[in-house]
Design an enzyme around this catalytic site. Structure first.
Site, PDB file in Angstrom:
ATOM      1  N   GLY A 129       0.702  -1.169  -0.056  1.00  0.00           N
ATOM      2  CA  GLY A 129      -0.064  -0.077   0.016  1.00  0.00           C
ATOM      3  C   GLY A 129       0.980   1.281  -0.052  1.00  0.00           C
ATOM      4  CB  THR A 130       3.720   2.430  -2.176  1.00  0.00           C
ATOM      5  OG1 THR A 130       4.136   1.039  -1.790  1.00  0.00           O
ATOM      6  CG2 THR A 130       4.677   3.335  -2.216  1.00  0.00           C
ATOM      7  N   GLY A 131       0.835   4.270  -0.808  1.00  0.00           N
ATOM      8  CA  GLY A 131       0.068   5.557  -1.331  1.00  0.00           C
ATOM      9  C   GLY A 131       0.688   6.631  -0.217  1.00  0.00           C
ATOM     10  CB  ALA A 132      -0.853   9.488   1.593  1.00  0.00           C
ATOM     11  N   GLY A 170       2.119   4.598   3.510  1.00  0.00           N
ATOM     12  CA  GLY A 170       2.879   3.704   3.206  1.00  0.00           C
ATOM     13  C   GLY A 170       4.069   4.345   2.555  1.00  0.00           C
ATOM     14  CG  ASN A 179      -7.146   6.077  10.408  1.00  0.00           C
ATOM     15  OD1 ASN A 179      -6.196   6.455  11.279  1.00  0.00           O
ATOM     16  ND2 ASN A 179      -7.241   6.794   9.325  1.00  0.00           N
ATOM     17  CE  LYS A 198      -4.761   8.088  13.608  1.00  0.00           C
ATOM     18  NZ  LYS A 198      -4.244   7.437  12.382  1.00  0.00           N
ATOM     19  CG  ASN A 221     -11.444  10.481   8.897  1.00  0.00           C
ATOM     20  OD1 ASN A 221     -11.125  10.698   7.790  1.00  0.00           O
ATOM     21  ND2 ASN A 221     -10.653  10.524   9.796  1.00  0.00           N
ATOM     22  CD  GLU A 273      -9.911   3.310   5.995  1.00  0.00           C
ATOM     23  OE1 GLU A 273      -8.979   2.542   6.155  1.00  0.00           O
ATOM     24  OE2 GLU A 273      -9.371   4.593   6.245  1.00  0.00           O
TER      25      GLU A 273
END
Length: 318
Positions: free
Chosen positions: A13-16, A18, A109, A198, A206, A280
């Site tokens: 998960g190489t998004g923001a 990762g 999250n 959190k 959100n 989510e």
């Protein structure tokens, strides 16, 4: 005496999220491997770009990037930055990407995300939760915008270790890796309590960013929306307390004050709705509401927000 081999770190998960943590670990000299899908061509050609208000403009190239999980080497630490909506697809990827006895950290999250993934993993894998306190988003393939913060706390969920001190020590190993990359990180004893803390921020900001089409500056600048945020925060605090989790004194007030000092920020759920991605809702709303209900505590304003978000998502999908 020879030094133990340096751990190999994988990013799924190489998004923001990762991309941010993986890039800083790689720049600190760690052996980091990135699994990508749609962004693979852009990252292979241009590398990863981080535009950070904290760290400045950073560029990582070449990137040890993979489109196919079978081409990625097995890793000792695996950081999972994929959204919780993709968790059903994660287990086979994790099985292929992990060395025996690896540490898997969910940078996600919500509540109970580890509970749902654990039965699908090999018994020898250590599963940890990673709580990211950061304002970050992706502006283009391979380009990450970092506005503020960046701390990441780790807590052990399940695996071969059963002694509390051993679990804490392993979480501290992970926190040490992250600190070596210049990141504020700590090992936490109680994952569920940390996740509830959190949620006190995540639940109101959100959902209201989507419902009111507003960033944090606008939400904080209006008396009505600020009061609604404060009320929802108190509901989440009291739900956590009903479940037996201690919350820091005046925690909601402290979060409101911290948000007031933050730069303008659109939370991740806003971007999910804006870009037509699944939101989510289960992890951030449904699971906490169910846990509170089981403890005999109602969160009426949080439930109303959840119902409104479900309506918006269903209308979009119709």
């Amino acid at each position: 005496m020879s030094q133990p081999p340096a751990p190999r770190i994988g990013i799924i998960g190489t998004g923001a999220i990762g991309g941010f943590y993986g890039m800083l670990l790689a720049r600190a000299g760690h052996d980091v491997h990135f699994l990508l899908r749609s962004e693979y061509p852009a990252v292979v050609e241009h590398g990863l770009q981080l535009n950070s208000a904290v760290h400045g403009a950073l560029h990582l190239a070449p990137v040890q990037a993979y489109r196919d999980i079978d081409d990625m080497p097995q890793c000792d630490w695996l950081l999972v930055g994929a959204k919780t909506t993709a968790n059903a697809e994660l287990a086979p990827l994790i099985a292929r990407a992990t060395a025996p006895g690896a540490r898997v950290v969910l940078l996600q999250n919500g509540l109970a995300v580890e509970d749902e993934l654990r039965p699908l993993l090999n018994d020898d894998l250590h599963l940890l939760g990673g709580l990211c306190y950061i304002c970050v988003h992706r502006s283009a393939p391979g380009v990450i915008e970092h506005q503020a913060l960046g701390a990441i706390n780790l807590a052990y969920h399940s695996g071969p270790l059963h002694d509390d001190e051993a679990r804490l020590a392993l979480a501290e190993q992970g926190a040490g890796l992250l600190r070596s990359a210049g990141l504020d990180s700590a090992a936490m004893r109680d994952l569920a309590q940390t996740r509830w803390q959190k949620l006190v921020w995540n639940i109101p900001y959100n959902g209201l960013s989507v419902l009111l089409d507003a960033d944090t500056r606008r939400l904080m600048g209006n008396a009505d929306s600020r009061a609604l945020i404060a009320d929802m925060m108190q509901e989440v605090v009291r739900a956590a307390q009903a479940l037996g989790y201690a919350m820091p004194e005046n925690y909601a007030d402290k979060l409101l004050a911290a948000t007031q000092r933050m730069p303008d920020y659109l939370p991740s759920m806003y971007h999910d709705f804006a870009q037509g991605r699944p939101a989510e809702l289960h992890a951030i709303y449904e699971a906490p509401l169910a846990a509170a209900d089981a403890a005999g505590f109602d969160m009426p304003k949080v439930r109303a927000l959840y119902q409104a978000l479900r309506f918006i998502q269903a209308r979009r999908e119709a």
